[in-house]
Scaffold this motif. Structure first.
Motif, PDB file in Angstrom:
ATOM      1  N   TYR A 194       0.837  -1.192   0.000  1.00 51.01           N
ATOM      2  CA  TYR A 194       0.000   0.000   0.000  1.00 51.01           C
ATOM      3  C   TYR A 194       0.876   1.247   0.000  1.00 51.01           C
ATOM      4  CZ  TYR A 194      -3.889  -3.045   1.236  1.00 51.01           C
ATOM      5  OH  TYR A 194      -4.837  -4.033   1.234  1.00 51.01           O
ATOM      6  N   LYS A 247     -10.078   6.793  -9.005  1.00 51.51           N
ATOM      7  CA  LYS A 247      -9.839   5.463  -8.439  1.00 51.51           C
ATOM      8  C   LYS A 247      -8.446   4.924  -8.736  1.00 51.51           C
ATOM      9  CE  LYS A 247     -13.946   4.595  -6.697  1.00 51.51           C
ATOM     10  NZ  LYS A 247     -14.152   4.287  -5.303  1.00 51.51           N
ATOM     11  N   GLN A 260      -8.799   1.661  -2.634  1.00 50.58           N
ATOM     12  CA  GLN A 260      -9.595   0.601  -2.027  1.00 50.58           C
ATOM     13  C   GLN A 260     -10.757   1.196  -1.232  1.00 50.58           C
ATOM     14  OE1 GLN A 260      -8.393  -2.837  -2.717  1.00 50.58           O
ATOM     15  NE2 GLN A 260      -7.564  -1.350  -4.164  1.00 50.58           N
ATOM     16  N   ASP A 261     -11.735   0.372  -0.914  1.00 54.06           N
ATOM     17  CA  ASP A 261     -12.904   0.824  -0.164  1.00 54.06           C
ATOM     18  C   ASP A 261     -12.537   1.422   1.190  1.00 54.06           C
ATOM     19  OD1 ASP A 261     -14.594   0.070  -2.216  1.00 54.06           O
ATOM     20  OD2 ASP A 261     -15.077  -1.880  -1.324  1.00 54.06           O
ATOM     21  N   ASP A 262     -11.394   0.982   1.752  1.00 51.15           N
ATOM     22  CA  ASP A 262     -10.976   1.495   3.061  1.00 51.15           C
ATOM     23  C   ASP A 262     -10.160   2.790   2.953  1.00 51.15           C
ATOM     24  OD1 ASP A 262      -8.498   0.646   2.155  1.00 51.15           O
ATOM     25  OD2 ASP A 262      -8.228  -0.896   3.686  1.00 51.15           O
ATOM     26  N   GLY A 263     -10.029   3.338   1.718  1.00 46.54           N
ATOM     27  CA  GLY A 263      -9.315   4.596   1.528  1.00 46.54           C
ATOM     28  C   GLY A 263      -7.829   4.463   1.280  1.00 46.54           C
ATOM     29  N   ARG A 264      -7.308   3.226   1.327  1.00 37.62           N
ATOM     30  CA  ARG A 264      -5.885   3.028   1.079  1.00 37.62           C
ATOM     31  C   ARG A 264      -5.646   2.758  -0.401  1.00 37.62           C
ATOM     32  NH1 ARG A 264      -3.590  -1.379   5.045  1.00 37.62           N
ATOM     33  NH2 ARG A 264      -5.319  -2.566   4.178  1.00 37.62           N
ATOM     34  N   TRP A 265      -4.419   3.053  -0.846  1.00 37.56           N
ATOM     35  CA  TRP A 265      -4.016   2.831  -2.233  1.00 37.56           C
ATOM     36  C   TRP A 265      -3.203   1.556  -2.325  1.00 37.56           C
ATOM     37  CZ3 TRP A 265      -5.817   5.814  -6.102  1.00 37.56           C
ATOM     38  CH2 TRP A 265      -6.341   7.060  -5.781  1.00 37.56           C
TER      39      TRP A 265
END
Length: 70
Positions: A6, A23, A60-65
């Motif tokens: 990440y 995205k 990602q849905d959790d805000g991480r790349w």
């Protein structure tokens, strides 16, 4: 199974165009130097992925790349 990688560090908008990433975000070598760039800038400069060239990240849905290529 390979370990997920990440992006760590602050990100706001494309370092070159100033536009939101959406995205997809690239950490890539451009004619202006290395930068965190959006898809439009990546395409405009004809950037490439791989060692010494660049990496592609997807939001990602959790805000991480998450690194997905390069």
């Amino acid at each position: 199974m390979s370990q997920k990688i990440y992006w760590c560090g602050p990100l706001t908008n494309c370092d070159i165009s100033g536009k939101p990433f959406g995205k997809v975000m690239y950490d890539a070598k451009t004619p202006l130097g290395w930068a965190n760039i959006c898809q439009e800038t990546f395409d405009h400069f004809g950037c490439k992925l791989g060692t010494g060239l660049g990496q592609k990240y997807e939001l990602q849905d959790d805000g991480r790349w998450l690194k997905v290529e390069g």
